[in-house]
Design an enzyme around this catalytic site. Structure first.
Site, PDB file in Angstrom:
ATOM      1  N   ASP A 124      -9.376   4.017  -1.308  1.00 26.02           N
ATOM      2  CA  ASP A 124     -10.219   4.352  -0.157  1.00 26.02           C
ATOM      3  C   ASP A 124     -11.544   4.968  -0.578  1.00 26.02           C
ATOM      4  O   ASP A 124     -11.728   6.186  -0.529  1.00 26.02           O
ATOM      5  CB  ASP A 124      -9.454   5.277   0.777  1.00 26.02           C
ATOM      6  N   ASP A 138       0.849  -1.196   0.000  1.00 27.66           N
ATOM      7  CA  ASP A 138       0.000   0.000   0.000  1.00 27.66           C
ATOM      8  C   ASP A 138       0.889   1.253   0.000  1.00 27.66           C
ATOM      9  O   ASP A 138       2.111   1.148   0.076  1.00 27.66           O
ATOM     10  CB  ASP A 138      -0.858  -0.054   1.277  1.00 27.66           C
TER      11      ASP A 138
END
Ligand SMILES: *[C@@H]1O[C@H](CO)[C@@H](O)[C@H](O)[C@H]1NC(C)=O
Length: 921
Positions: free
Chosen positions: A595, A519
Site C-alpha cells: 500500500d 492478500d
C-alpha cells in the site's frame, strides 16, 4: 491492500487507524522493545565464547560434523558444514542435546539441496581445512571462526567479529518461595545473560502479552566480506538499494507485517522477508541465505556504506586518515530456530544468483496475459461497473489484459462466495471478459469469517483447521470480516482442503480465466500485536507462531497454487499475486510493494524496492500504479504509468476512498499519455516473455541494478534511479515533478546506447542529459542486442497471439548484434514437453541468421516476421537476399536513412518459427 476501515469495532482498532498521514510507529517494535534484539545488540565484539572441539570431527560423504562449545556455560552444539553442488557451502548449527527440538525451516527451498564430496585437506591442532572444488573453508577452533575462499580470494568470514550467540532452550528456574516471616533474598544471578533480560521469559508490548513458554531461544551470527563495498537485498524495506550502515539506527527488520501507510527511507519491517543478502565489490561478489523464518534483525556496517551517522565519515575526513575502511559486515539475529546459512562464494553477481536459484527455485514461466496490463481498484462495485470499465478501454483504444475485484465482491468478506446482489451473473461476466481475451483476478485472503453457516468456517471448526492460541483453542482475531480465525496452512490437510475450494465446482462464478490475489497473508490481524498473530499461537506440529511467522504467506500461496493447478487438471499455469513473501515465494507468485502512496517519493521508491526483491530471487515485482492511498495529479499519474510499463508486474490500483482513476479519468492529454505508456508495454511483450523464460532457465533477475551487469563499475554501485531489463534495455524513468530533463548514466566503457523512440544512437559511456517532455520515457537499447517486438495494438495480449513480429537490432561498436526470442502457447505446460520455439539471432553486417536453439522442440505459430530494424548501420547495403525453407531465396525490400544510420528491412515475410538467413550484398 490495507484499507481504512469504516466498520466500527473494538477500541484497539481505532488506535491502529486513527493516525492520519503516515505510519504509526507506535504500532511497531523498535529493536530496544524486542527482548532478543536488545540482548544481542548489547553484545560486545571480539568476546566470542565459542570453540570447536576438533577431536570430535566426523567426516561424511559431503559434510563434516564437529562439536562447538560455549565455554561460558558449557553448552554443546553440533556444527555441520556441507559441500553444495555448485561449490558453495551450507553451515548448520544446532543444540547437541536440546530439551526441545528447534524449528527447521520447511517449504522455502526448492528441494533437498544437491551436494558434492567434501574433502578434508588439512588438519592442525587449531584448524581444519576442507575443499569443495575450487572453493575452500578453513574452520578455526579458538576463537571459533570460519574463512571461506573462492580460489585464493577470501570471500567471507563467519564470526570474525565474535558475535555468534546461540541461546539453548532451558528449564525456567523458579524463584524460591520465601517462607512467611523471613526476608526475601535476592534471587541468584542468572547463569546466562539471556536470562537477565526482563523479556527473556515473557514479554509485553503495548496491551499484548507474549507468554514465551520456551524462554530465550535466539540465534545470531556475523558475516564479514573483506572484498565487498556494499550489501544489497534482504527485502522488504522501503529503503535504498545499497543497504545503509545501521550503526546509528535500528537494524533492518525482517518480520512480515501489514504496515499502514508505510514510511520511506528506513529499515522497518514490511509485508515480506527474504533473508538473502548479496555483498558486492569490484573484485568479488558473495551471498548469504539465512534460512530462518522467525523475526530477524540485520545489522550492516563497514565497507563503503553510509549510514545516517555521518560523524564517522567526518572524523575520517578531518583526520585525513588513508586507512582502508573496515570490512563490510552483516549480522543476522533471529528470535528462534537454528543457524542454517547458505554461503555463496560467487565470485560474480551471476554465479551468486544462479546458485541461489538452484537452492530456492525460480519463477516458472508466467501465463502471457499476466505480463500485460492489469486494472485494479478497491473496488469495482458490480457487474455494470466491470462492464463499463471494460468498455472504457475499448472506447479509449487502450489494451488491457486483466480486471481485478477486491474484497467487496464477496458476501460479507466470506471468501469463495459472491455478493449476489452486486454480481448475480458473475459466471456470465467472466465469460464475457474471456470473449475479448481478458482475464479476471479476484481476491482471496487467509482469514476466515467466524460466522455460523459459512461452510469454510464450519469445516474449519469441526475439523480443527485453524491456528490455535496458546491455550489450545481456535485463535480469534479481527480482520476485514470482523471476528476471524486463520487457517493453519502448515497442516497439509488444510492446504489440500483450501486448494479444493478453488475448483470450478466449489467456487461458483469463476472460470479457468479467473486468477487469484492472496492478500493480508503476513498474516494481518487488526487487533494483534504489531497487527499480526501473537507469537505464542500454535501451528500444526506444535510449532509456535514465533518459529514460523515469516513462512505463513508462503504456505498460503502454495495451497492456492495447488488449487489453481488442480482446477485445470494440471494443464494451465496459475497466476497469483501475493503481498507476503519469503524465500521460495517466487516459485508460486508475483509480488507487489503493497500500500504505497500517490507521492513522487513513493514512485521513486518503487525502483529500489523492486530491485531488492529481484536480487532476492523474486523477479515478478511491481508497485501500485498511481499510488494506493491519496489522489495523484495528472503528471504523477502518467509518469507512474511510464515507469509501470517497464516494471515486471504492471498493475494500477487504488484505495476505496480515492477518486476514480481509470486511464481516461483525467483530461484527454493524460489519457493519451497513459495510452502510449500501456502500448509500449504491449509492444515489448515478446521481450518480457523471452526474459521470463530466460529467468526460468538460468535463475538470473530480470530487472537488474546497473552494477549487476557492470560489476566492476564502482560509480554504478549506488545508482537506484535507473535499472536494466536483462542486458537489453536501460530504463531511467522520470520520477520527479516538473522535470524537463534527466541525467542518465550510460555504463560500459565500449557500450553504445540507442534511443528506442528515435531509433538512433544516443550515447556511449558516460552521463548525458535527456530532454523529458511529457511523453518521454527514457529507455535505451544496448548496442549488440536484438529485441523481439509486436507493433500492432490489440485489446489484449491473447488477441495479438498470431500477430507478426518485428526484430529491433542495435549494433555494437564492431557492428555486431545477437538476441533471442522465445514463444509458446502462452498458457499451458505443453512447453515443458517441447511445444515451444526458441530462436537465437546473430547479425554481423554481411549476414543475419535465425537459428532454432532446440531443434527437437516445436510450436505451430501462425506469426511471421514483418520487419527488421537495424540501428547503427554505417553504409546502405546494395541488395538483401533472404533464404529459408518455406520462402526459398528472395530479394527483399529495405529503406536506409543515412542520417540516422537506420536500416529498415520490410516484410521479410518468413514464418517466425523458422530458421532463415539474410545476405547483405
Ligand atoms: C454478457 O454479454 C451479453 C451480450 O453482450 C450481455 O447481454 C450480458 O448482460 C453480459 N453479462 C454480464 C454479466 O455482463
Amino acid at each position: 491492500m490495507r484499507k481504512l476501515c469504516y466498520i466500527p469495532v473494538v477500541a484497539i482498532w481505532i488506535a491502529i487507524f486513527s493516525v492520519v498521514g503516515g505510519v504509526d510507529r507506535n504500532n511497531f517494535k523498535t529493536c530496544d522493545q524486542s527482548s532478543f534484539c536488545r540482548r544481542y545488540r548489547a553484545m560486545k565484539k571480539g568476546e566470542s565464547p565459542y570453540q570447536l572441539l576438533l577431536n570430535t570431527l566426523k567426516e561424511g560423504e559431503s559434510d563434516l560434523q564437529v562439536s562447538l562449545i560455549n565455554i561460558k556455560n558449557v553448552v554443546h552444539f553440533n556444527l555441520k558444514l556441507t559441500a553444495l553442488e555448485n561449490f558453495d557451502f551450507r553451515l548448520e548449527i544446532d543444540e547437541a542435546q536440546p530439551i526441545k527440538q528447534r524449528y527447521r525451516v520447511d517449504y522455502a527451498l526448492k528441494g533437498e539441496p544437491a551436494t558434492r564430496k567434501l574433502v578434508v585437506t588439512e588438519r592442525t591442532s587449531e584448524s581444519i581445512t576442507v575443499t569443495n572444488g575450487h572453493n575452500k573453508a578453513v574452520l578455526h577452533a579458538s576463537p571459533f571462526k570460519i574463512d571461506l575462499y573462492n580460489g585464493k580470494t577470501l570471500m567471507m568470514s563467519l564470526n570474525a567479529q565474535g558475535l555468534l550467540k546461540f541461546e539453548h532452550y532451558r528449564q525456567k528456574t523458579e524463584k524460591p518461595a520465601v517462607p512467611e516471616g523471613e526476608e526475601a533474598v535476592e534471587p541468584p544471578a542468572p547463569v546466562d545473560e539471556a536470562e537477565a533480560d526482563i523479556g527473556a521469559w515473557e514479554e509485553n508490548y503495548k496491551s499484548h502479552h507474549d507468554a514465551k513458554p520456551h524462554g530465550p531461544s535466539a540465534v545470531g551470527l556475523d558475516f564479514s566480506f573483506p572484498n565487498a563495498d556494499y550489501a544489497y537485498g534482504i527485502p522488504e524495506h522501503a529503503d535504498s538499494l545499497a543497504l545503509k550502515a545501521t550503526t546509528a539506527t535500528d537494524p533492518y527488520r525482517l518480520y512480515n507485517l501489514d504496515v499502514f501507510e508505510y514510511e520511506l527511507n528506513n529499515g522497518m519491517a514490511l509485508y515480506g522477508s527474504i533473508p538473502f543478502l548479496i555483498a558486492h565489490g569490484v573484485e568479488a561478489t558473495a551471498g548469504v541465505l539465512w534460512l530462518n523464518a522467525a523475526e530477524t534483525w540485520v545489522d550492516i556496517e563497514g565497507g563503503a556504506h553510509k549510514g545516517s551517522n555521518v560523524v564517522s565519515s567526518i572524523v575520517n575526513f578531518v583526520s585525513g586518515s588513508g586507512t582502508p575502511p573496515p570490512p563490510l559486515e552483516a549480522r543476522f539475529v533471529s528470535e528462534s530456530g537454528m543457524i542454517d546459512a547458505f554461503l555463496f562464494l560467487g565470485p560474480n553477481p551471476e554465479t551468486v544468483s544462479k546458485n541461489y536459484a538452484e537452492i530456492s527455485g525460480v519463477t516458472p514461466l508466467p501465463p502471457l496475459f499476466s505480463l500485460g496490463y492489469h486494472q485494479c481498484r478497491w473496488n469495482y462495485n458490480d457487474e455494470d461497473d466491470v462492464k463499463s470499465v471494460d468498455a472504457g478501454f475499448d472506447q479509449h483504444d487502450i489494451p488491457y489484459d486483466v480486471i481485478w475485484l477486491d474484497i467487496e465482491y464477496t458476501e460479507g468478506k466470506k471468501y469463495f462466495t459472491w455478493d449476489k446482489i452486486k454480481f448475480p451473473h458473475a459466471d456470465d461476466m467472466m465469460k464475457n471478459l474471456s470473449l475479448k481475451g481478458h482475464h479476471m483476478v479476484v481476491i482471496i485472503d487467509p482469514h476466515i469469517k467466524r460466522e455460523g453457516g459459512y461452510y469454510v468456517h464450519e469445516d474449519a471448526t469441526s475439523n480443527g483447521l485453524y491456528v490455535k492460541n496458546k491455550d489450545g483453542n481456535d485463535y480469534e482475531g479481527w480482520c476485514w470480516p470482523g471476528s476471524s480465525s486463520y487457517l493453519d496452512f502448515f497442516n497439509p490437510v488444510v492446504r489440500d482442503y483450501y486448494a479444493s475450494k478453488y475448483s470450478l465446482d466449489n467456487f461458483w462464478g469463476t472460470t479457468l480465466d479467473t486468477h487469484i490475489w492472496n492478500d493480508m497473508n503476513e498474516p494481518s490481524v487488526f487487533n494483534g500485536p504489531e497487527v499480526t498473530m501473537p507469537k505464542d499461537c500454535v501451528h500444526y506440529g506444535g510449532w509456535e507462531h514465533r518459529d514460523v511467522h515469516n513462512l505463513y504467506g508462503l504456505t498460503h500461496i502454495m495451497s492456492t497454487f495447488d488449487g489453481l493447478l488442480k482446477r485445470s487438471q494440471g494443464k494451465l499455469r496459475p497466476f497469483i499475486l501475493t503481498r507476503s513473501v519469503f524465500i521460495g515465494s517466487q516459485r508460486y507468485a508475483a509480488v507487489w510493494t503493497g500500500d504505497n502512496m500517490a507521492e513522487w517519493e513513493h514512485l521513486q521508491a518503487s525502483i529500489p524496492m523492486c530491485l531488492s526483491i529481484s536480487l532476492a530471487g523474486m523477479p515478478f515485482c511491481g508497485a501500485d500504479i498511481g499510488g494506493f492511498f491519496k489522489n495523484p495529479d495528472s503528471e504523477l499519474f502518467y509518469r507512474w504509468y511510464q515507469i509501470g510499463a517497464f516494471l515486471p508486474f504492471m498493475r494500477a490500483h487504488s484505495h476505496i476512498d480515492t477518486k476514480r482513476r481509470e486511464p481516461w479519468a483525467y483530461d484527454p492529454e493524460t489519457t493519451s499519455l497513459v495510452r502510449s505508456a500501456v502500448r509500449r508495454r504491449y509492444e515489448y511483450l515478446p521481450l518480457w516473455y523471452t526474459l521470463f523464460r530466460h529467468h526460468e532457465v538460468d535463475g538470473l533477475p530480470i530487472m537488474r541494478p546497473i552494477w549487476y551487469n557492470y560489476p566492476k563499475d564502482k560509480s554504478a554501485f549506488t545508482i537506484e534511479d535507473e535499472f536494466m531489463l536483462g542486458k537489453e534495455l536501460l530504463v531511467h524513468p522520470v520520477t520527479k515533478s516538473g522535470l524537463t530533463e534527466v541525467s542518465v548514466y550510460f555504463p560500459g566503457e565500449k557500450d553504445l546506447w540507442y534511443d528506442i523512440d528515435e531509433l538512433e544512437l544516443f550515447s556511449g559511456h558516460g552521463t548525458k542529459t535527456v530532454q523529458t517532455p511529457k511523453e518521454k520515457i527514457p529507455v535505451y537499447q544496448r548496442g549488440g542486442t536484438i529485441i523481439p517486438k509486436k507493433m500492432r495494438i490489440r485489446r489484449s495480449s491473447a488477441l495479438a497471439k498470431d500477430d507478426p513480429y518485428t526484430l529491433q537490432i542495435a549494433l555494437n561498436a564492431d557492428g555486431l548484434a545477437s538476441g533471442s526470442l522465445y514463444l509458446d502457447d502462452g498458457e499451458t505446460y505443453e512447453y515443458q514437453k517441447g511445444q515451444y520455439v526458441s530462436l537465437v539471432y546473430h547479425y554481423d553486417g554481411t549476414t543475419m541468421v535465425s537459428q532454432l536453439v532446440d531443434k527437437e522442440a516445436s510450436f505451430a505459430s501462425k506469426s511471421w516476421l514483418e520487419r527488421i530494424i537495424v540501428m547503427g548501420v554505417r553504409k546502405a547495403p546494395g541488395r538483401i537476399v533472404l533464404k529459408s525453407q518455406s520462402v526459398g531465396e528472395q530479394e527483399i525490400e529495405f529503406a536506409f536513412n543515412p542520417n540516422k544510420h537506420l536500416l529498415v528491412i520490410r516484410k521479410p515475410a518468413v514464418p517466425i518459427a523458422e530458421e532463415w538467413k539474410l545476405f547483405f550484398h
